[in-house]
Design an enzyme around this catalytic site. Structure first.
Site, short mmCIF file in Angstrom:
data_model
loop_
_atom_site.label_atom_id
_atom_site.label_comp_id
_atom_site.label_asym_id
_atom_site.label_seq_id
_atom_site.Cartn_x
_atom_site.Cartn_y
_atom_site.Cartn_z
N GLU A 1 0.83 -1.22 0.00
CA GLU A 1 0.00 0.00 0.00
C GLU A 1 0.87 1.26 0.00
O GLU A 1 1.68 1.46 0.90
CB GLU A 1 -0.91 -0.01 1.24
CG GLU A 1 -1.87 1.16 1.28
CD GLU A 1 -2.82 1.13 2.47
OE1 GLU A 1 -3.15 0.04 2.97
OE2 GLU A 1 -3.22 2.22 2.92
N LYS B 1 -6.83 -0.48 12.00
CA LYS B 1 -6.28 -0.99 10.74
C LYS B 1 -5.06 -0.16 10.34
O LYS B 1 -4.04 -0.69 9.88
CB LYS B 1 -7.36 -0.94 9.65
CG LYS B 1 -6.97 -1.62 8.34
CD LYS B 1 -6.29 -0.72 7.34
CE LYS B 1 -5.97 -1.46 6.05
NZ LYS B 1 -5.26 -0.63 5.07
N ASP C 1 4.71 -14.11 11.49
CA ASP C 1 3.37 -14.59 11.20
C ASP C 1 2.37 -13.45 11.41
O ASP C 1 1.98 -13.17 12.54
CB ASP C 1 3.10 -15.79 12.14
CG ASP C 1 1.70 -16.36 12.01
OD1 ASP C 1 0.85 -15.74 11.35
OD2 ASP C 1 1.46 -17.43 12.60
N HIS D 1 -2.63 10.17 -1.56
CA HIS D 1 -2.96 8.85 -2.09
C HIS D 1 -3.15 8.88 -3.59
O HIS D 1 -2.68 8.01 -4.30
CB HIS D 1 -4.29 8.38 -1.47
CG HIS D 1 -4.10 7.46 -0.31
ND1 HIS D 1 -3.48 6.25 -0.42
CD2 HIS D 1 -4.45 7.57 0.97
CE1 HIS D 1 -3.44 5.66 0.74
NE2 HIS D 1 -4.02 6.45 1.63
C1 MEV Z 1 -5.57 3.24 5.22
O1 MEV Z 1 -4.92 2.04 4.88
C2 MEV Z 1 -5.44 3.52 6.71
C3 MEV Z 1 -6.27 4.67 7.25
O2 MEV Z 1 -7.62 4.48 6.85
C4 MEV Z 1 -6.14 4.65 8.75
C5 MEV Z 1 -7.09 5.57 9.46
O3 MEV Z 1 -8.17 5.86 8.94
O4 MEV Z 1 -6.76 5.94 10.61
C6 MEV Z 1 -5.81 5.98 6.67
#
Ligand code: MEV
Length: 417
Positions: free
Chosen positions: A80, A256, A272, A369
């Site tokens: 990513e 995430k 892992d 992005h």
């Molecule tokens: C994208 O991979 C991760 C984000 O969505 C994390 C977040 O929203 O804090 C940018």
């Protein structure tokens, strides 16, 4: 690390030359990196089943990390865009102090399930009365690992009355040193289970490590000064954090983003990632799904961020030995122990989260992005690496990321040469 400023502007060869020198890599080690970490197929065939190929992901470096006073270069393997840049940016903003980090002892839990228990209390009593005998059996199977500081540390007995009858679950605490510990733990469990079955009259069912490694947590913290990041960024980050605290839909994405950074180091070092993910999210779910990071403003108005999560990762073991790049990644990090590795991962997780909150609560993340997306579109339609930068610039400016349009832009650039 002063000599790494402007690292992203260098060619890949120039970057490799620098890293080779800093991390003391041999020519062969550097070659493994330039060969894209090529995993020979006959080796791959010995690792998993039905092999037909191998998958490669980009390996980059997390820069600007100072952890407990020491500069650390952090290898990150991730597909990513922006993840590595975000980690570097946040780490840079935390300089010169950087991050403080620490870990627990490397203790994993392994569980033995016994079913068909007639009298739960009696079974528990029997196990309690034979605690020493059970620990002796467990310790016997840990003997080969004792010299590495490993060993059975104790166990806890749990009683369950379920829709399928009574169950006893015995959770063993096993110190696993610098290994991930699954093989060690599962071996102990399989060998201790018959003793427990004999004592309780129960039937042995599952014997398996738990990924909720609450005794193997790593912690990190950092202070971002208001003079450096600005008061508005601090307010934005605190608002973003509060959002994650009250809303599980936001919290999932917040966590995430933390795992974006952590997983990248986990993958780069041959660990892992499924076990780390399982541990992180199940830990976050204790007491209601919550953020793995925490933020507040200190008395001088600076932002204090911290993170805590289980990080059952290894610097030794078969997975690391079979990965051509993992050992080199650990060498680049200068991580001699699993604790050092876990601490670096915790710092990266915090850095990525802070950077995401700062971007999301102020300028948004799409601008950055989309530029990277534009570069990928350009490469996809046949631009050279050099052309891709130019094409990305144009697509971003025009806000048109269509691949057909990208092709036309390439043609135009080439016609001008
Ligand atoms: C994208 O991979 C991760 C984000 O969505 C994390 C977040 O929203 O804090 C940018």
């Amino acid at each position: 690390m002063e000599e790494l400023s402007g690292f992203y502007k260098l060619s890949i060869e120039e970057r490799l030359t620098k890293i080779k020198k800093i991390a003391n890599l041999t020519d062969d080690e550097a070659k493994v990196l330039t060969d894209s970490g090529a995993l020979e197929l006959d080796r791959a065939d010995k690792i998993v089943e039905n092999v037909v190929g191998a998958v490669h992901i980009p390996l980059g470096l997390g820069l600007n990390f100072v952890i407990n006073g020491k500069p650390v270069l952090i290898p990150m393997a991730v597909e990513e865009p922006s993840v590595i840049a975000a980690a570097c940016k946040s780490a840079k903003l935390a300089l010169p102090e950087g991050f403080k980090a620490d870990t627990d002892e490397s203790i994993m839990f392994g569980q033995i399930q016994l079913v068909g228990i007639e009298n739960l209390d009696q079974a528990v009593k029997k196990i309690e009365q034979n605690r020493k005998k059970i620990m002796d059996v467990a310790s016997e199977f840990m003997k080969p690992h004792e010299r590495f500081g490993c060993g059975a540390r104790g166990f806890e007995i749990k009683k369950y009355t379920t829709s399928r009858g009574n169950m006893i679950v015995v959770d063993f605490a096993i110190a696993v040193g610098d290994a991930q510990g699954a093989n060690m733990t599962n071996t102990v469990l399989e060998n201790v289970a018959p003793t427990l079955a004999e004592l309780t009259g129960g039937k042995i069912r599952l014997r398996i490590i738990s990924n909720l490694a609450t005794k193997r947590k790593a912690r990190a913290s950092a202070v971002w000064k208001k003079e450096i990041i600005g008061e508005e960024a601090i307010e934005g980050i605190l608002d973003g954090y509060e959002f994650a605290k009250v809303d599980p839909y936001r919290c999932a994405t917040h966590n995430k983003g933390i795992m974006n950074g952590i997983d990248a180091v986990v993958v780069a070092t041959g660990n892992d990632w499924r076990s780390v993910e399982a541990g992180a999210h199940s830990y976050a779910a204790i007491g209601g799904y919550h953020s793995l990071t925490h933020y507040h403003k200190n008395e001088t108005g600076d932002l204090v961020g911290s993170i805590e999560l289980p990080l059952p990762v290894a610097t030794v073991g078969p997975a690391i030995n079979t990965s051509p790049t993992a050992k080199i990644a650990l060498k680049i990090m200068n991580a001699k122990t699993s604790k050092e590795l876990a601490m670096a991962m915790a710092c990266v997780g915090l850095a990525n989260n802070m950077a995401a909150l700062m971007a999301l609560s102020t300028v948004g993340i799409q601008q950055g992005h989309m530029k990277l997306h534009a570069r990928n579109v350009a490469l996809y339609v046949g631009a050279t690496a050099e052309e891709a930068e130019q094409v990305a610039e144009i697509l971003s400016k025009e806000k048109n990321f269509d691949s057909e349009y990208a092709k036309k832009v390439i043609e135009k650039i080439r016609s001008k040469k």
